[in-house]
Design a protein around this motif. Structure first.
Motif, PDB file in Angstrom:
ATOM      1  N   ARG A  43       0.889  -1.297   0.026  1.00  0.00           N
ATOM      2  CA  ARG A  43       0.193  -0.097  -0.072  1.00  0.00           C
ATOM      3  C   ARG A  43       1.016   1.336  -0.198  1.00  0.00           C
ATOM      4  O   ARG A  43       1.992   1.173   0.705  1.00  0.00           O
ATOM      5  N   ARG A  44       0.293   2.368  -0.540  1.00  0.00           N
ATOM      6  CA  ARG A  44       1.095   3.579  -0.713  1.00  0.00           C
ATOM      7  C   ARG A  44       0.116   4.778  -0.239  1.00  0.00           C
ATOM      8  O   ARG A  44      -0.783   4.679  -0.241  1.00  0.00           O
ATOM      9  N   GLU A  45       0.704   5.701   0.309  1.00  0.00           N
ATOM     10  CA  GLU A  45       0.178   6.676   0.968  1.00  0.00           C
ATOM     11  C   GLU A  45       0.988   8.095   0.754  1.00  0.00           C
ATOM     12  O   GLU A  45       2.118   8.161   0.758  1.00  0.00           O
ATOM     13  N   GLU A  66       5.562   4.022   0.828  1.00  0.00           N
ATOM     14  CA  GLU A  66       5.040   2.803   1.022  1.00  0.00           C
ATOM     15  C   GLU A  66       4.654   2.538   2.398  1.00  0.00           C
ATOM     16  O   GLU A  66       5.367   2.910   3.350  1.00  0.00           O
ATOM     17  N   ASP A  67       3.539   1.903   2.791  1.00  0.00           N
ATOM     18  CA  ASP A  67       3.135   1.817   3.961  1.00  0.00           C
ATOM     19  C   ASP A  67       3.933   0.631   4.712  1.00  0.00           C
ATOM     20  O   ASP A  67       3.787  -0.568   3.982  1.00  0.00           O
ATOM     21  N   SER A  69       3.387  -1.551   7.140  1.00  0.00           N
ATOM     22  CA  SER A  69       2.585  -2.505   7.966  1.00  0.00           C
ATOM     23  C   SER A  69       2.728  -3.761   7.357  1.00  0.00           C
ATOM     24  O   SER A  69       2.957  -4.031   6.093  1.00  0.00           O
TER      25      SER A  69
END
Length: 131
Positions: A43-45, A66-67, A69
């Motif tokens: 996931r990207r934010e 990139e996340d 987690s």
């Protein structure tokens, strides 16, 4: 007043990047393979920061990161990409969270559009007074 338009415009641009990032996350929510290996999509934010522009402050996208987690692991020993313990790693994307983020980005976009419309109306009123 020109600063107000610049602030709103910077918000619109930041929201566009945010919405594109969300769309990419949703599109890759089930991508678990890269070059035949179990390498899930991460996931990207966007990371937002403040940019000084004359007397006004504006928002800018500092980076899209990139996340970190962890990936979601599911037990599926029959899957061709399963590891030695029979687990398959899936992306760390929660579609429901992405939809909530999309709603927030949409509301923020609408607020910036409204602010631009109010500023434009103020310009028009000021010009009518001067004429």
């Amino acid at each position: 007043m020109l600063g107000n338009l610049e602030i709103s415009a910077s918000g619109l641009e930041a929201n566009r990047v945010w919405m594109n990032t969300i769309a990419e996350n949703i599109a890759n929510a089930s991508t678990i393979e890269k070059d035949g290996q179990n390498v899930p999509y991460r996931r990207r934010e966007p990371i937002f920061s403040v940019r000084q522009s004359g007397n006004a402050r504006a928002v800018q996208v500092k980076a899209v990161v990139e996340d970190p987690s962890p990936f979601r692991l599911e037990h599926d020993p029959g899957h061709p990409l399963a590891n030695d313990q029979g687990k398959v790693a899936y992306p760390n994307v929660l579609v429901i969270q992405e939809m909530v983020d999309m709603m927030m980005a949409n509301r923020s976009y609408e607020a910036n559009v409204t602010a631009m419309e109010v500023t434009k109306s103020m310009f028009s009123s000021a010009l009518r007074i001067l004429a």
